[in-house]
Design an enzyme around this catalytic site. Structure first.
Site, short mmCIF file in Angstrom:
data_model
loop_
_atom_site.label_atom_id
_atom_site.label_comp_id
_atom_site.label_asym_id
_atom_site.label_seq_id
_atom_site.Cartn_x
_atom_site.Cartn_y
_atom_site.Cartn_z
N CYS A 141 -7.44 -9.08 12.13
CA CYS A 141 -6.63 -7.89 11.83
C CYS A 141 -6.84 -7.37 10.42
CB CYS A 141 -5.15 -8.19 12.07
SG CYS A 141 -4.43 -9.36 10.88
N HIS A 142 -7.78 -7.96 9.66
CA HIS A 142 -8.02 -7.48 8.30
C HIS A 142 -8.69 -6.12 8.34
CE1 HIS A 142 -7.26 -11.24 5.82
NE2 HIS A 142 -7.09 -11.64 7.08
N HIS A 215 -6.70 -21.39 8.62
CA HIS A 215 -6.30 -21.40 10.04
C HIS A 215 -7.46 -21.83 10.95
CE1 HIS A 215 -7.87 -17.29 9.91
NE2 HIS A 215 -6.75 -16.79 9.40
N GLY A 219 -10.69 -17.12 13.82
CA GLY A 219 -11.48 -16.31 12.91
C GLY A 219 -12.64 -17.07 12.30
N ASP A 273 1.24 -18.72 8.51
CA ASP A 273 0.61 -17.40 8.58
C ASP A 273 1.67 -16.36 8.94
OD1 ASP A 273 -1.47 -15.59 8.33
OD2 ASP A 273 -2.26 -15.94 10.34
N LEU A 306 -4.76 -11.01 17.32
CA LEU A 306 -3.60 -11.68 16.75
C LEU A 306 -3.43 -11.21 15.31
CD1 LEU A 306 -4.04 -15.35 18.03
CD2 LEU A 306 -2.26 -13.74 18.70
#
Length: 379
Positions: A141-142, A215, A219, A273, A306
């Site tokens: 989502c960056h 995490h 990713g 997170d 996510l």
């Protein structure tokens, strides 16, 4: 005796990795001064006759909470609001996390953290820059418009000495080993994440001084038979710490159990997170140029990626203890002493011991948080 002295009687307390009964903790000036079988004379006594007293939880990845998102509100007031929200769930120290964004947002976030540390805001111990030096294929989502290479502007920001613990997540294919070494030598903790790197590139980054993975599984390039990827390196390398999001959404419990078996509780640490809804009834919030929506424990953006979590540390501990079968002591280790070791605070926090910060959490018998102390002060 100091006017701030307090004695806690704990019917059950986690000491040296074991649950022990009937202990008295003398808290004074923010420190655990003495642990004994008898109460010290002349000190106010608070009795914790049920549940269990634990070391406070340390969360190295907190994007928001209490209705605020750090990227959107990089202010001292926002940090205080986030900390209050997470303290309700046993977090006594955290790294507010600013994800990939414009340099000015990053600077404002750093300024807010510096101000919080200067004013000794309880629980704010540093900052986590998650990005912007990340891989486009694994950005999640960056926002892609802010992904970029390391420049002197970011380097100067990371090298500030008034930010407490400085943690930086990078994709090793987007930053050179020499740059990683330069960052580490200036006191920055470098973690690897949001990366599609091959194992050779990841191992070069670890050899250059990177010490963590952000995490785990999410990713990052996957473990396969002939290309171990980032996941394979994270699981195989005994030097590295791995954060893991145990919300039941980010990874299958079997994958989490594999990680625990491979890394052990001394290298696998719980993170949330967390995004702004933690501690609220919020079901959607603005996120850059879109909206993130909540469904149960899942947060997704319009593209279906996510987007952080609504996890709190008490829930993560409960998941590790029950769903992974780790038991309470091991689960708490992953939430306290392991992150303390990762950030270099093993002599200050992460355990209930004489001389340590009086950062404590009292869990009910059902695993919910009854009370939380930061530096000896009830939150």
């Amino acid at each position: 005796m100091s006017a701030e002295a307090l004695c806690l009687y704990a019917a059950t307390v986690l000491l040296h990795g074991e649950l022990q009964q009937h202990k008295y903790l003398l808290l004074q000036d923010g420190i655990i001064r003495k642990i004994s079988d008898q109460p010290p004379p002349g000190v106010p006594l608070q009795r914790l006759t049920s549940g269990v007293l634990l070391p406070g939880f340390i969360d190295t990845q907190v994007n928001g909470g209490g209705g605020v998102l750090f990227n959107q509100q990089p202010t001292l007031a926002a940090l205080q609001q986030m900390m209050q929200a997470h303290a309700r769930f046993g977090t006594t120290a955290m790294l507010p996390t600013v994800i990939t964004d414009d340099i000015e947002v990053m600077r404002r976030a750093a300024g807010a953290v510096a101000q919080a540390i200067q004013q000794a805001v309880p629980g704010i111990i540093g900052i986590h820059f998650e990005g912007p030096h990340l891989s486009t294929p694994k950005r999640g989502c960056h926002p892609p418009q802010y992904l970029r290479a390391l420049t002197d502007a970011e380097l100067a920001l990371y090298q500030r000495t008034d930010l407490g613990v400085r943690l930086l997540t990078v994709a090793p294919e987007c930053i050179s080993p020499s740059q990683i070494t330069q960052l580490v030598q200036s006191g920055v903790l470098v973690s690897l994440g949001h990366s599609n790197a091959t194992a050779d590139i990841v191992m070069a980054a670890l050899d250059a001084g990177a010490s963590g993975f952000t995490h785990l599984y999410n990713g990052m390039s996957a473990l396969t038979s002939r290309e171990p990827g980032m996941v394979g390196c994270a699981l195989a390398d005994s030097r590295a710490y791995c954060g893991i999001i145990l919300d039941g959404e980010h990874l299958h419990p079997l994958a989490a159990r594999i990680a625990l078996n491979a890394k052990g509780a001394t290298r696998l640490m719980l993170v949330t997170d967390a995004m702004s809804p933690v501690g609220t009834d919020e079901h959607e919030f603005a996120f850059f140029d879109g909206v993130v929506r909540r469904s149960g424990m899942k947060l997704t953006n319009a593209q279906g990626s996510l987007a952080g979590s609504v996890l709190d540390m008490a829930s993560a501990v409960h998941y590790a203890a029950s769903e992974l079968g780790a038991g309470l002591a091991v689960a708490v280790q992953m939430a306290s002493s392991t992150p303390a070791a990762f950030i270099g605070h093993s002599a200050l926090r992460g355990a209930i011991a004489e001389g340590f910060n009086a950062d404590l959490v009292w869990l009910n018998d059902d695993g919910t948080v009854q009370a939380c102390w930061i530096a000896g002060h009830l939150q």
